[in-house]
Design a protein around this motif. Structure first.
Motif, PDB file in Angstrom:
ATOM      1  N   GLU A 156       0.927  24.649  16.252  1.00 12.55           N
ATOM      2  CA  GLU A 156       0.943  25.951  15.346  1.00 12.55           C
ATOM      3  C   GLU A 156       1.690  25.656  14.131  1.00 12.55           C
ATOM      4  OE1 GLU A 156       4.870  25.807  17.426  1.00 12.55           O
ATOM      5  OE2 GLU A 156       2.674  25.596  18.162  1.00 12.55           O
ATOM      6  N   GLY A 157       2.676  24.544  14.167  1.00 18.25           N
ATOM      7  CA  GLY A 157       3.409  24.350  12.970  1.00 18.25           C
ATOM      8  C   GLY A 157       2.776  23.174  11.899  1.00 18.25           C
ATOM      9  N   LEU A 158       1.395  22.775  12.172  1.00 21.78           N
ATOM     10  CA  LEU A 158       0.785  22.042  11.242  1.00 21.78           C
ATOM     11  C   LEU A 158       0.132  22.695  10.391  1.00 21.78           C
ATOM     12  CD1 LEU A 158      -0.186  18.922  10.864  1.00 21.78           C
ATOM     13  CD2 LEU A 158      -2.442  19.699  12.302  1.00 21.78           C
ATOM     14  N   GLU A 159       0.503  22.366   9.023  1.00 17.11           N
ATOM     15  CA  GLU A 159      -0.046  23.099   7.950  1.00 17.11           C
ATOM     16  C   GLU A 159      -1.549  22.421   7.584  1.00 17.11           C
ATOM     17  OE1 GLU A 159       1.065  24.026   3.323  1.00 17.11           O
ATOM     18  OE2 GLU A 159       2.475  23.029   4.588  1.00 17.11           O
ATOM     19  N   ALA A 160      -2.309  23.268   7.820  1.00 14.36           N
ATOM     20  CA  ALA A 160      -3.782  22.768   7.806  1.00 14.36           C
ATOM     21  C   ALA A 160      -4.298  22.469   6.320  1.00 14.36           C
ATOM     22  CB  ALA A 160      -4.801  23.628   8.483  1.00 14.36           C
ATOM     23  N   LEU A 167       1.910  14.102   7.128  1.00 14.59           N
ATOM     24  CA  LEU A 167       2.421  12.820   6.300  1.00 14.59           C
ATOM     25  C   LEU A 167       3.183  13.549   4.936  1.00 14.59           C
ATOM     26  CD1 LEU A 167       2.663   9.963   5.954  1.00 14.59           C
ATOM     27  CD2 LEU A 167       0.714  10.130   4.206  1.00 14.59           C
ATOM     28  N   ARG A 168       2.535  14.625   4.599  1.00 11.64           N
ATOM     29  CA  ARG A 168       3.325  15.383   3.391  1.00 11.64           C
ATOM     30  C   ARG A 168       4.643  16.212   3.896  1.00 11.64           C
ATOM     31  NH1 ARG A 168       1.449  16.051  -1.365  1.00 11.64           N
ATOM     32  NH2 ARG A 168       2.030  18.143  -1.486  1.00 11.64           N
ATOM     33  N   ASP A 169       4.438  16.559   5.293  1.00 12.20           N
ATOM     34  CA  ASP A 169       5.574  17.377   5.889  1.00 12.20           C
ATOM     35  C   ASP A 169       6.581  16.446   6.467  1.00 12.20           C
ATOM     36  OD1 ASP A 169       6.992  19.410   6.820  1.00 12.20           O
ATOM     37  OD2 ASP A 169       5.399  19.702   8.517  1.00 12.20           O
ATOM     38  N   LEU A 170       6.470  16.175   7.687  1.00 13.72           N
ATOM     39  CA  LEU A 170       7.553  15.653   8.201  1.00 13.72           C
ATOM     40  C   LEU A 170       7.621  14.107   7.688  1.00 13.72           C
ATOM     41  CD1 LEU A 170       9.820  15.583  10.160  1.00 13.72           C
ATOM     42  CD2 LEU A 170       8.234  15.127  12.097  1.00 13.72           C
ATOM     43  N   GLY A 171       6.360  13.431   7.269  1.00 15.67           N
ATOM     44  CA  GLY A 171       6.544  12.242   6.887  1.00 15.67           C
ATOM     45  C   GLY A 171       7.314  11.960   5.555  1.00 15.67           C
ATOM     46  N   THR A 172       7.387  12.971   4.791  1.00 16.29           N
ATOM     47  CA  THR A 172       8.175  12.829   3.674  1.00 16.29           C
ATOM     48  C   THR A 172       9.607  12.774   3.783  1.00 16.29           C
ATOM     49  OG1 THR A 172       6.934  14.431   2.234  1.00 16.29           O
ATOM     50  CG2 THR A 172       9.218  14.176   1.601  1.00 16.29           C
ATOM     51  N   ARG A 197     -10.183  21.271  10.690  1.00 15.88           N
ATOM     52  CA  ARG A 197      -9.800  22.518  10.875  1.00 15.88           C
ATOM     53  C   ARG A 197     -10.334  23.567   9.751  1.00 15.88           C
ATOM     54  NH1 ARG A 197      -4.667  23.241  13.127  1.00 15.88           N
ATOM     55  NH2 ARG A 197      -4.439  22.094  14.919  1.00 15.88           N
ATOM     56  N   PRO A 198     -10.603  24.747  10.030  1.00 17.04           N
ATOM     57  CA  PRO A 198     -11.163  25.583   9.267  1.00 17.04           C
ATOM     58  C   PRO A 198     -10.907  25.626   7.595  1.00 17.04           C
ATOM     59  CG  PRO A 198     -10.533  26.846  11.103  1.00 17.04           C
ATOM     60  CD  PRO A 198      -9.941  25.474  11.233  1.00 17.04           C
ATOM     61  N   GLU A 199      -9.636  25.115   7.396  1.00 18.79           N
ATOM     62  CA  GLU A 199      -9.009  24.945   6.266  1.00 18.79           C
ATOM     63  C   GLU A 199      -9.260  23.430   5.426  1.00 18.79           C
ATOM     64  OE1 GLU A 199      -6.285  27.553   8.378  1.00 18.79           O
ATOM     65  OE2 GLU A 199      -7.155  25.690   8.811  1.00 18.79           O
ATOM     66  N   SER A 223       3.780  12.783  15.228  1.00 15.69           N
ATOM     67  CA  SER A 223       2.652  13.432  15.606  1.00 15.69           C
ATOM     68  C   SER A 223       3.053  14.841  15.999  1.00 15.69           C
ATOM     69  CB  SER A 223       1.641  12.817  17.079  1.00 15.69           C
ATOM     70  OG  SER A 223       2.784  13.185  18.030  1.00 15.69           O
ATOM     71  N   LYS A 224       1.899  15.818  15.970  1.00 13.29           N
ATOM     72  CA  LYS A 224       2.068  17.203  16.109  1.00 13.29           C
ATOM     73  C   LYS A 224       1.115  17.868  17.324  1.00 13.29           C
ATOM     74  CE  LYS A 224       5.145  19.704  12.770  1.00 13.29           C
ATOM     75  NZ  LYS A 224       5.188  20.919  12.007  1.00 13.29           N
ATOM     76  N   LEU A 225       0.010  16.994  17.401  1.00 14.64           N
ATOM     77  CA  LEU A 225      -0.993  17.683  18.322  1.00 14.64           C
ATOM     78  C   LEU A 225      -1.166  16.815  19.713  1.00 14.64           C
ATOM     79  CD1 LEU A 225      -3.881  18.139  15.865  1.00 14.64           C
ATOM     80  CD2 LEU A 225      -2.103  19.933  16.444  1.00 14.64           C
ATOM     81  N   ASN A 226      -0.295  16.130  19.982  1.00 11.12           N
ATOM     82  CA  ASN A 226      -0.369  15.129  21.421  1.00 11.12           C
ATOM     83  C   ASN A 226       0.469  15.511  22.390  1.00 11.12           C
ATOM     84  OD1 ASN A 226      -0.746  13.037  18.570  1.00 11.12           O
ATOM     85  ND2 ASN A 226      -2.105  12.901  20.246  1.00 11.12           N
ATOM     86  N   HIS A 227       1.115  16.715  22.397  1.00  7.51           N
ATOM     87  CA  HIS A 227       1.787  17.413  23.447  1.00  7.51           C
ATOM     88  C   HIS A 227       2.950  16.565  23.854  1.00  7.51           C
ATOM     89  CE1 HIS A 227      -1.660  20.186  23.519  1.00  7.51           C
ATOM     90  NE2 HIS A 227      -2.669  18.993  23.588  1.00  7.51           N
TER      91      HIS A 227
END
Length: 341
Positions: A156-160, A167-172, A197-199, A223-227
């Motif tokens: 839910e925290g992945l900015e789509a 990469l631009r988020d946590l990668g920064t 994603r829809p976006e 990663s954010k989607l790999n549980h």
């Protein structure tokens, strides 16, 4: 220093305001909030802090500096507005969509004679500061390589969308940490994994290899989607290795409602069970946690605005990080290493 906060979403509420409160020599003197819900939340938490409908209104009321925490797509114009008013600026990350735009903002701040810092607050993370202490003492001898892994189970925290992504988020943060620790980067290789994603197409995980001018190689992955949830740091040198399996101690604390202003002295330390281990010929040694202290970012920023010392992560260092991120995207697209120009 009277500082105004522009935006009171998750970033402004949890990662800026509490640490502004805790910073010596800094006063939170206004908050820009527009929606009724956000305005109500500000009044509940900061009943005595003025609320403004826009940056323009806040600048007219008078502040020494502002922190811009609004979405990245709005950030350039707001930073330039504050600079034009002769006000010092903290710009949240990523502070520009590209290194070219970042250079534009940095040049504008220089020409106006104001301080521009990028909010690379994770230079003040406990685990990174602990590793830096190990390296500064020469405990690993000649350093060979450093691995930084930060996986979050936060779909839910992945900015789509193409303007967002991990990469631009946590990668920064991860790239900035490694450049702060190891120096400038000469070459970048990257694998970036995307989801639809829809976006729009969104990068959701990455592995970036950085070859530093110092001769050290570093690796950043997330990663954010790999549980999976994990924060690890590993460093290898001629005399041994260091490894830490830590937590996001400051973020966990503020999200749980704790305040760094309530007890600065004990804030931001990893618990002993999360201390790193130094492996050398002499055996294994637990390394006590250094303090993680995001409020030190604001104290250094205030001092620099007053002409005392260098600002934390000045604009030009933010541009250097953006250049690496730009090169990482090119590398992932072409499948070949990219030189940093």
């Amino acid at each position: 220093m009277k500082l105004g906060l522009v935006g009171f979403g998750v970033g402004g509420r949890f990662f800026h305001a509490p640490f502004i409160d805790a910073a010596r020599g800094v006063e939170l003197s206004g908050i820009v909030a527009r929606s009724e819900r956000t305005t109500r939340r500000v009044r509940e938490i900061y009943p005595d802090v003025p609320i403004y409908a826009s940056l323009t209104e806040m600048l007219a009321a008078g502040v020494d500096a502002v922190t811009i925490t609004t979405p990245p797509s709005t950030r350039r114009d707001l930073v330039l507005e504050a600079i034009s008013a002769g006000v010092h600026v903290v710009a949240d990350k990523p502070f520009a969509p590209s290194a070219e735009v970042g250079q534009e903002l940095t040049d504008a701040a220089r020409d106006a004679g104001v301080v521009l810092s990028v909010f690379h607050n994770r230079r003040f993370d406990a685990d990174l500061r602990t590793l830096k202490g190990v390296l500064d003492k020469g405990r690993l001898g000649d350093l060979w390589r450093v691995h930084s892994r930060f996986d979050l189970d936060q779909a839910e925290g992945l900015e789509a969308g193409p303007e967002g992504g991990l990469l631009r988020d946590l990668g920064t943060h991860l790239v900035d940490q490694l450049m702060w620790l190891l120096g400038p980067v000469e070459e970048v290789s990257a694998q970036i994994d995307h989801v639809d994603r829809p976006e729009g197409r969104t990068d959701a995980s990455f592995v970036v290899t950085l070859r530093h001018r110092s001769g050290v190689t570093s690796y950043a992955s997330s990663s954010k989607l790999n549980h999976v949830q994990a924060r690890t740091l590993r460093a290898y040198g001629s005399l041994g290795a260091y490894e830490a399996h830590g937590t996001d101690v400051q973020a966990d604390a503020v999200l749980a409602g704790e305040s760094p202003a309530a007890d600065r002295a004990s804030w931001g330390y990893e618990q002993p069970e999360h201390w790193g281990t130094l492996h050398t010929a002499e055996g294994d040694e637990k390394v006590p946690s250094a303090q993680g202290a995001y409020f030190e970012f604001y104290e250094q920023f205030a001092a620099a605005c007053g002409g005392r010392g260098m600002p934390p992560s000045p604009g030009q260092e933010g541009v250097a990080v953006l250049a690496v991120l730009d090169a990482a995207r090119r590398s992932a697209l072409t499948g070949s290493p990219q030189q940093i120009r």
